[in-house]
Scaffold this motif. Structure first.
Motif, mmCIF file in Angstrom:
data_model
loop_
_atom_site.group_PDB
_atom_site.id
_atom_site.type_symbol
_atom_site.label_atom_id
_atom_site.label_comp_id
_atom_site.label_asym_id
_atom_site.label_seq_id
_atom_site.Cartn_x
_atom_site.Cartn_y
_atom_site.Cartn_z
ATOM 1 N N LEU A 84 -11.019 53.307 20.284
ATOM 2 C CA LEU A 84 -10.358 52.062 19.923
ATOM 3 C C LEU A 84 -11.347 50.903 19.859
ATOM 4 O O LEU A 84 -12.344 50.850 20.606
ATOM 5 C CB LEU A 84 -9.258 51.745 20.934
ATOM 6 N N LYS A 85 -11.042 49.997 18.953
ATOM 7 C CA LYS A 85 -11.863 48.801 18.752
ATOM 8 C C LYS A 85 -10.984 47.563 18.922
ATOM 9 O O LYS A 85 -9.768 47.631 18.700
ATOM 10 C CB LYS A 85 -12.448 48.802 17.336
ATOM 11 N N PRO A 86 -11.573 46.435 19.273
ATOM 12 C CA PRO A 86 -10.770 45.214 19.406
ATOM 13 C C PRO A 86 -9.980 44.894 18.142
ATOM 14 O O PRO A 86 -8.859 44.355 18.236
ATOM 15 C CB PRO A 86 -11.828 44.144 19.700
ATOM 16 N N GLU A 87 -10.512 45.236 17.003
ATOM 17 C CA GLU A 87 -9.803 44.946 15.746
ATOM 18 C C GLU A 87 -8.591 45.843 15.524
ATOM 19 O O GLU A 87 -7.841 45.645 14.568
ATOM 20 C CB GLU A 87 -10.748 45.036 14.540
ATOM 21 N N ASP A 88 -8.386 46.818 16.401
ATOM 22 C CA ASP A 88 -7.167 47.630 16.344
ATOM 23 C C ASP A 88 -5.999 46.920 17.037
ATOM 24 O O ASP A 88 -4.864 47.406 16.972
ATOM 25 C CB ASP A 88 -7.387 48.992 17.002
ATOM 26 N N THR A 89 -6.294 45.815 17.682
ATOM 27 C CA THR A 89 -5.244 45.063 18.373
ATOM 28 C C THR A 89 -4.189 44.589 17.381
ATOM 29 O O THR A 89 -4.503 43.934 16.383
ATOM 30 C CB THR A 89 -5.843 43.850 19.102
ATOM 31 N N ALA A 90 -2.944 44.961 17.640
ATOM 32 C CA ALA A 90 -1.844 44.634 16.728
ATOM 33 C C ALA A 90 -0.541 45.150 17.327
ATOM 34 O O ALA A 90 -0.552 45.889 18.312
ATOM 35 C CB ALA A 90 -2.066 45.272 15.357
ATOM 36 N N VAL A 91 0.551 44.755 16.696
ATOM 37 C CA VAL A 91 1.833 45.394 16.989
ATOM 38 C C VAL A 91 1.963 46.564 16.024
ATOM 39 O O VAL A 91 1.800 46.391 14.812
ATOM 40 C CB VAL A 91 3.005 44.421 16.809
ATOM 41 N N TYR A 92 2.239 47.735 16.561
ATOM 42 C CA TYR A 92 2.342 48.944 15.767
ATOM 43 C C TYR A 92 3.813 49.305 15.566
ATOM 44 O O TYR A 92 4.594 49.318 16.528
ATOM 45 C CB TYR A 92 1.599 50.089 16.447
ATOM 46 N N TYR A 93 4.164 49.609 14.328
ATOM 47 C CA TYR A 93 5.539 49.945 13.962
ATOM 48 C C TYR A 93 5.584 51.349 13.352
ATOM 49 O O TYR A 93 4.743 51.691 12.513
ATOM 50 C CB TYR A 93 6.081 48.967 12.922
ATOM 51 N N CYS A 94 6.564 52.127 13.759
ATOM 52 C CA CYS A 94 6.751 53.415 13.098
ATOM 53 C C CYS A 94 7.829 53.271 12.032
ATOM 54 O O CYS A 94 8.690 52.387 12.119
ATOM 55 C CB CYS A 94 7.126 54.504 14.093
ATOM 56 N N THR A 95 7.753 54.136 11.039
ATOM 57 C CA THR A 95 8.741 54.132 9.966
ATOM 58 C C THR A 95 9.172 55.560 9.682
ATOM 59 O O THR A 95 8.427 56.517 9.940
ATOM 60 C CB THR A 95 8.192 53.524 8.667
ATOM 61 N N ALA A 96 10.361 55.676 9.122
ATOM 62 C CA ALA A 96 10.873 56.980 8.731
ATOM 63 C C ALA A 96 11.705 56.831 7.467
ATOM 64 O O ALA A 96 12.535 55.917 7.370
ATOM 65 C CB ALA A 96 11.720 57.576 9.842
ATOM 66 N N ASN A 97 11.464 57.722 6.519
ATOM 67 C CA ASN A 97 12.242 57.748 5.283
ATOM 68 C C ASN A 97 13.310 58.836 5.441
ATOM 69 O O ASN A 97 13.016 60.026 5.300
ATOM 70 C CB ASN A 97 11.328 58.044 4.099
ATOM 71 N N VAL A 98 14.515 58.409 5.780
ATOM 72 C CA VAL A 98 15.607 59.343 6.017
ATOM 73 C C VAL A 98 16.195 59.802 4.680
ATOM 74 O O VAL A 98 16.574 58.982 3.845
ATOM 75 C CB VAL A 98 16.690 58.708 6.900
ATOM 76 N N LEU A 99 16.249 61.122 4.494
ATOM 77 C CA LEU A 99 16.745 61.705 3.256
ATOM 78 C C LEU A 99 18.182 62.195 3.360
ATOM 79 O O LEU A 99 18.905 62.222 2.364
ATOM 80 C CB LEU A 99 15.834 62.864 2.831
ATOM 81 N N ALA A 100 18.607 62.627 4.519
ATOM 82 C CA ALA A 100 19.964 63.155 4.691
ATOM 83 C C ALA A 100 20.390 62.972 6.147
ATOM 84 O O ALA A 100 19.537 63.012 7.041
ATOM 85 C CB ALA A 100 20.004 64.633 4.312
ATOM 86 N N PRO A 101 21.669 62.789 6.379
ATOM 87 C CA PRO A 101 22.756 62.821 5.403
ATOM 88 C C PRO A 101 22.721 61.618 4.465
ATOM 89 O O PRO A 101 22.099 60.598 4.777
ATOM 90 C CB PRO A 101 24.005 62.789 6.283
ATOM 91 N N GLY A 102 23.391 61.759 3.323
ATOM 92 C CA GLY A 102 23.317 60.745 2.293
ATOM 93 C C GLY A 102 23.721 59.358 2.739
ATOM 94 O O GLY A 102 23.134 58.364 2.314
ATOM 95 N N ARG A 103 24.709 59.286 3.624
ATOM 96 C CA ARG A 103 25.199 57.971 4.067
ATOM 97 C C ARG A 103 24.163 57.218 4.878
ATOM 98 O O ARG A 103 24.296 56.018 5.112
ATOM 99 C CB ARG A 103 26.472 58.152 4.890
ATOM 100 N N LEU A 104 23.112 57.919 5.327
ATOM 101 C CA LEU A 104 22.071 57.269 6.125
ATOM 102 C C LEU A 104 20.737 57.175 5.396
ATOM 103 O O LEU A 104 19.736 56.780 5.991
ATOM 104 C CB LEU A 104 21.879 58.031 7.443
ATOM 105 N N ARG A 105 20.722 57.526 4.117
ATOM 106 C CA ARG A 105 19.462 57.486 3.372
ATOM 107 C C ARG A 105 18.850 56.096 3.419
ATOM 108 O O ARG A 105 19.539 55.078 3.291
ATOM 109 C CB ARG A 105 19.689 57.893 1.918
ATOM 110 N N GLY A 106 17.528 56.071 3.598
ATOM 111 C CA GLY A 106 16.833 54.794 3.585
ATOM 112 C C GLY A 106 15.610 54.830 4.470
ATOM 113 O O GLY A 106 15.325 55.829 5.124
ATOM 114 N N ILE A 107 14.897 53.720 4.464
ATOM 115 C CA ILE A 107 13.693 53.585 5.276
ATOM 116 C C ILE A 107 14.035 52.771 6.513
ATOM 117 O O ILE A 107 14.612 51.679 6.413
ATOM 118 C CB ILE A 107 12.569 52.919 4.471
ATOM 119 N N TYR A 108 13.658 53.293 7.649
ATOM 120 C CA TYR A 108 13.950 52.658 8.924
ATOM 121 C C TYR A 108 12.649 52.315 9.645
ATOM 122 O O TYR A 108 11.627 52.998 9.479
ATOM 123 C CB TYR A 108 14.798 53.587 9.799
ATOM 124 N N TRP A 109 12.738 51.265 10.464
ATOM 125 C CA TRP A 109 11.580 50.785 11.213
ATOM 126 C C TRP A 109 11.883 50.804 12.703
ATOM 127 O O TRP A 109 12.989 50.471 13.125
ATOM 128 C CB TRP A 109 11.227 49.357 10.805
#
Length: 119
Positions: A84-109
């Protein structure tokens, strides 16, 4: 769908941290999952992404130091951060591209987890 991220914290330069992110429902079909980060005063940037087929891409500055992976159910994603380097300092967010079920499709954070690297 909720994504719960954890594992951030304080590390010294050269140290390591491991981030984890789990979707709230393991029955989801999720395609791409990834990690973004946002440092103070900067735009959010992609750190790493892993696709359901296993393809991986890294941002140039973390190539060779960070490793992204997923669990067998493909509803959790991890980011092993080494050298790790000081320039790695940040808030880290995960994401997921939900494909199914259809009613929940979308990108989540996820809610974001702070990583601070001291020199």
């Amino acid at each position: 769908v909720q994504l719960q991220a954890y594992g951030g914290g304080l590390a010294q330069a050269g140290g390591s941290l491991r981030l984890s992110c789990a979707a709230s429902d393991i029955s989801l079909l999720i395609g791409e999952m990834g990690w973004y980060r946002q440092a103070p005063g900067k735009q959010r940037e992609l750190v790493a992404v892993i696709r359901s087929g296993g393809d991986i891409n890294y941002e140039d500055s973390v190539q060779g130091r960070f490793a992204i992976s997923r669990d067998n159910a493909k509803t959790s994603v991890y980011l092993q951060m080494n050298s790790l380097k000081p320039e790695d300092t940040a808030v880290y967010y995960c994401t997921a591209n939900v494909l199914a079920p259809g009613r929940l499709r979308g990108i989540y954070w996820g809610q974001g987890t702070q990583v601070t690297v001291s020199s």
